[in-house]
Scaffold this motif. Structure first.
Motif, mmCIF file in Angstrom:
data_model
loop_
_atom_site.group_PDB
_atom_site.id
_atom_site.type_symbol
_atom_site.label_atom_id
_atom_site.label_comp_id
_atom_site.label_asym_id
_atom_site.label_seq_id
_atom_site.Cartn_x
_atom_site.Cartn_y
_atom_site.Cartn_z
ATOM 1 N N GLU A 40 48.986 36.459 47.578
ATOM 2 C CA GLU A 40 48.591 37.661 46.858
ATOM 3 C C GLU A 40 49.534 37.939 45.687
ATOM 4 O OE1 GLU A 40 45.895 39.522 47.096
ATOM 5 O OE2 GLU A 40 45.118 38.283 48.720
ATOM 6 N N TYR A 41 50.819 37.778 45.898
ATOM 7 C CA TYR A 41 51.796 37.997 44.832
ATOM 8 C C TYR A 41 51.553 37.032 43.671
ATOM 9 C CZ TYR A 41 56.255 38.364 42.399
ATOM 10 O OH TYR A 41 57.213 38.532 41.442
ATOM 11 N N ALA A 42 51.330 35.773 43.998
ATOM 12 C CA ALA A 42 51.101 34.763 42.956
ATOM 13 C C ALA A 42 49.801 35.029 42.196
ATOM 14 C CB ALA A 42 51.067 33.374 43.584
ATOM 15 N N CYS A 43 48.769 35.453 42.904
ATOM 16 C CA CYS A 43 47.469 35.700 42.269
ATOM 17 C C CYS A 43 47.480 36.907 41.348
ATOM 18 C CB CYS A 43 46.389 35.884 43.326
ATOM 19 S SG CYS A 43 46.001 34.372 44.199
ATOM 20 N N ARG A 44 48.378 37.821 41.570
ATOM 21 C CA ARG A 44 48.391 39.052 40.784
ATOM 22 C C ARG A 44 48.888 38.829 39.367
ATOM 23 N NH1 ARG A 44 46.902 43.457 42.922
ATOM 24 N NH2 ARG A 44 48.111 44.655 41.456
ATOM 25 N N ALA A 45 49.601 37.764 39.125
ATOM 26 C CA ALA A 45 50.029 37.381 37.771
ATOM 27 C C ALA A 45 50.718 38.515 37.019
ATOM 28 C CB ALA A 45 48.845 36.847 36.975
ATOM 29 N N GLY A 46 51.564 39.263 37.717
ATOM 30 C CA GLY A 46 52.342 40.298 37.053
ATOM 31 C C GLY A 46 51.645 41.637 36.911
ATOM 32 N N TRP A 52 43.345 43.681 41.311
ATOM 33 C CA TRP A 52 43.393 42.782 40.165
ATOM 34 C C TRP A 52 42.437 43.218 39.065
ATOM 35 C CZ3 TRP A 52 38.938 40.047 38.973
ATOM 36 C CH2 TRP A 52 37.962 39.993 39.972
ATOM 37 N N THR A 53 41.458 44.047 39.412
ATOM 38 C CA THR A 53 40.472 44.521 38.445
ATOM 39 C C THR A 53 40.925 45.793 37.728
ATOM 40 O OG1 THR A 53 39.381 45.728 40.210
ATOM 41 C CG2 THR A 53 38.527 43.536 39.701
ATOM 42 N N GLY A 54 41.960 46.452 38.219
ATOM 43 C CA GLY A 54 42.448 47.670 37.591
ATOM 44 C C GLY A 54 42.913 48.697 38.608
ATOM 45 N N ALA A 55 43.153 49.913 38.130
ATOM 46 C CA ALA A 55 43.716 50.957 38.976
ATOM 47 C C ALA A 55 42.673 51.733 39.767
ATOM 48 C CB ALA A 55 44.533 51.929 38.116
ATOM 49 N N GLU A 64 33.110 39.388 42.706
ATOM 50 C CA GLU A 64 32.784 38.391 43.728
ATOM 51 C C GLU A 64 33.384 38.731 45.077
ATOM 52 O OE1 GLU A 64 30.876 35.035 45.021
ATOM 53 O OE2 GLU A 64 30.838 35.799 42.990
ATOM 54 N N ASN A 65 32.576 38.708 46.128
ATOM 55 C CA ASN A 65 33.006 38.898 47.518
ATOM 56 C C ASN A 65 33.672 40.243 47.790
ATOM 57 O OD1 ASN A 65 32.067 36.369 48.291
ATOM 58 N ND2 ASN A 65 33.967 35.398 47.679
ATOM 59 N N VAL A 66 33.333 41.268 47.026
ATOM 60 C CA VAL A 66 33.919 42.588 47.245
ATOM 61 C C VAL A 66 32.805 43.599 47.448
ATOM 62 C CG1 VAL A 66 35.277 44.453 46.209
ATOM 63 C CG2 VAL A 66 35.959 42.078 45.858
ATOM 64 N N ARG A 67 32.917 44.375 48.531
ATOM 65 C CA ARG A 67 31.997 45.473 48.792
ATOM 66 C C ARG A 67 32.807 46.729 49.012
ATOM 67 N NH1 ARG A 67 27.093 43.905 52.640
ATOM 68 N NH2 ARG A 67 26.985 46.148 52.568
ATOM 69 N N LEU A 68 32.398 47.829 48.386
ATOM 70 C CA LEU A 68 33.127 49.079 48.505
ATOM 71 C C LEU A 68 32.737 49.877 49.730
ATOM 72 C CD1 LEU A 68 33.100 50.200 44.774
ATOM 73 C CD2 LEU A 68 34.903 49.026 46.020
ATOM 74 N N ASP A 69 31.709 49.450 50.459
ATOM 75 C CA ASP A 69 31.259 50.207 51.627
ATOM 76 C C ASP A 69 31.960 49.782 52.908
ATOM 77 O OD1 ASP A 69 30.099 47.757 52.158
ATOM 78 O OD2 ASP A 69 28.040 48.457 51.951
ATOM 79 N N GLY A 70 32.919 48.890 52.834
ATOM 80 C CA GLY A 70 33.684 48.477 54.002
ATOM 81 C C GLY A 70 33.027 47.395 54.827
ATOM 82 N N GLN A 71 31.843 46.957 54.442
ATOM 83 C CA GLN A 71 31.142 45.905 55.173
ATOM 84 C C GLN A 71 31.516 44.533 54.613
ATOM 85 O OE1 GLN A 71 29.167 46.713 57.883
ATOM 86 N NE2 GLN A 71 30.059 48.709 57.454
#
Length: 75
Positions: A40-46, A52-55, A64-71
């Motif tokens: 995770e640290y390496a993927c964050r690139a600083g 990684w998409t923002g705040a 990709e592969n992200v759902r905000l509903d917890g499923q």
């Protein structure tokens, strides 16, 4: 069970991190696999935002592969 492909040249998948580490130890390999935290640290690139998409959590929508509903994602 892991799968290496018909000719044995494809990357393995469905293999646990523990199994990989044990195989490397048996082979007396000098390399190791990253821990999840190291990956995770390496993927964050600083980046300094929570994602990684923002705040904002909404910035994850449609990624990709992200759902905000917890499923779990089906993709």
């Amino acid at each position: 069970a892991s799968y290496w492909g018909e000719d044995g040249l494809e990357p393995a998948h469905s293999v646990s991190w523990d199994d990989c580490m044990a195989a490397l130890a048996r082979a007396d390999a000098w390399i190791t696999l990253c821990t999840e935290a190291q990956w995770e640290y390496a993927c964050r690139a600083g980046t300094e935002t929570p994602w990684w998409t923002g705040a904002d959590a909404e910035s994850l929508r449609g990624k990709e592969n992200v759902r905000l509903d917890g499923q779990a994602s089906s993709t």
